[in-house]
Design a protein around this motif. Sequence first.
Motif, PDB file in Angstrom:
ATOM      1  N   TRP A   1      -1.612  34.481  48.476  1.00 46.06           N
ATOM      2  CA  TRP A   1      -1.887  33.920  49.802  1.00 46.06           C
ATOM      3  C   TRP A   1      -1.332  34.887  50.856  1.00 46.06           C
ATOM      4  O   TRP A   1      -0.526  35.768  50.559  1.00 46.06           O
ATOM      5  CB  TRP A   1      -1.276  32.531  49.931  1.00 46.06           C
TER       6      TRP A   1
ATOM      7  N   THR B   1      -2.062  25.211  42.209  1.00 50.69           N
ATOM      8  CA  THR B   1      -2.189  25.077  43.665  1.00 50.69           C
ATOM      9  C   THR B   1      -0.860  25.424  44.321  1.00 50.69           C
ATOM     10  O   THR B   1       0.209  25.030  43.835  1.00 50.69           O
ATOM     11  CB  THR B   1      -2.580  23.639  44.049  1.00 50.69           C
TER      12      THR B   1
ATOM     13  N   ASN C   1      -6.278  28.057  42.204  1.00 44.31           N
ATOM     14  CA  ASN C   1      -7.048  28.938  41.328  1.00 44.31           C
ATOM     15  C   ASN C   1      -6.973  28.407  39.902  1.00 44.31           C
ATOM     16  O   ASN C   1      -5.930  27.907  39.464  1.00 44.31           O
ATOM     17  CB  ASN C   1      -6.502  30.373  41.378  1.00 44.31           C
TER      18      ASN C   1
ATOM     19  N   LEU D   1      -3.884  26.703  48.727  1.00 50.84           N
ATOM     20  CA  LEU D   1      -4.862  27.466  47.945  1.00 50.84           C
ATOM     21  C   LEU D   1      -4.697  27.121  46.469  1.00 50.84           C
ATOM     22  O   LEU D   1      -3.605  26.755  46.021  1.00 50.84           O
ATOM     23  CB  LEU D   1      -4.667  28.972  48.142  1.00 50.84           C
TER      24      LEU D   1
ATOM     25  N   GLN E   1      -0.338  27.425  54.133  1.00 46.27           N
ATOM     26  CA  GLN E   1      -1.630  27.486  53.447  1.00 46.27           C
ATOM     27  C   GLN E   1      -1.635  26.582  52.213  1.00 46.27           C
ATOM     28  O   GLN E   1      -0.584  26.289  51.621  1.00 46.27           O
ATOM     29  CB  GLN E   1      -1.940  28.920  53.031  1.00 46.27           C
TER      30      GLN E   1
END
Length: 274
Positions: A223, A196, A232, A230, A228
């Motif tokens: 990103w 993250t 994965n 985000l 932000q």
Amino acid sequence: MRDTEETTNMTTDETSSTTRRRIIKAGVAAGAGVGAAAVVATPAAADAGQPVLVGQTNDAGTAETVLVGGSSANPTLLLGGDDPALILVPTPDANIPQELPTGSLAVNQSGDLVIGGKGGAKAYVNTSRWANRTMAVPPQRILDTRAISTYSANILAGSAGVTSGKLNAGKVIHLTVRNVPPAVAEKATAAYVNITVAGTVSAGVLTAYSSSIAKPETSSLNWWGPNQILSNLVEVQLGSYNGNALSFALHVNAATSVIVDVSGLILSAPARSY
């Protein structure tokens, strides 16, 4: 004289059959009275068509032995006993051809089981000796740059590249999963990590890769602007950093906070209990 003539006039098949019956009786008697330690060291000569001698090593040379028979209820060949019922003599891998009749079975000198697979292709059977196993583990956080001192046991190098809770642009941090059971005991070769990024300051790219290789020109997470959050899920190969195994690296090209959670391992020596 008459007896001599009758003996002389016996057909070849009759003489051979009688000889075989005698050999079978002698072999069974010898095998029934001795243990495995009495196996003859020098293989007995056996022409094609001769019976197998119980309790002795039989060598038919290059002749093929075919067993035909059996049914769905009764196998063609049934082996039993307290010890291993069948032992394959190891064959050098170079001597096992790339094309094997489907159904063939061999073992090489490394202990790998080899079969004649589909279409007669040589194939290796996945056994616990060398097969990998993907194993989910209880999720475990091994890095949060916002509280980096909490995770120092998992950081091999690169903590100096973290300031104000962010991994700075162009910096690399090396992490280890040695504190995630059973990575050490069962020889993990890769890990599933949820990565993250948070508090981004600009567009950027994060790359996860083995500590044993140079940074590849790839992206594990990207990103496109500031502020932000985000994440994965990434499968990353493990390597070695300065002799420390089970490690991988993270590189960012723009400053961001980074959080890493391990959720799975790929094991090269999984325990038999799984």
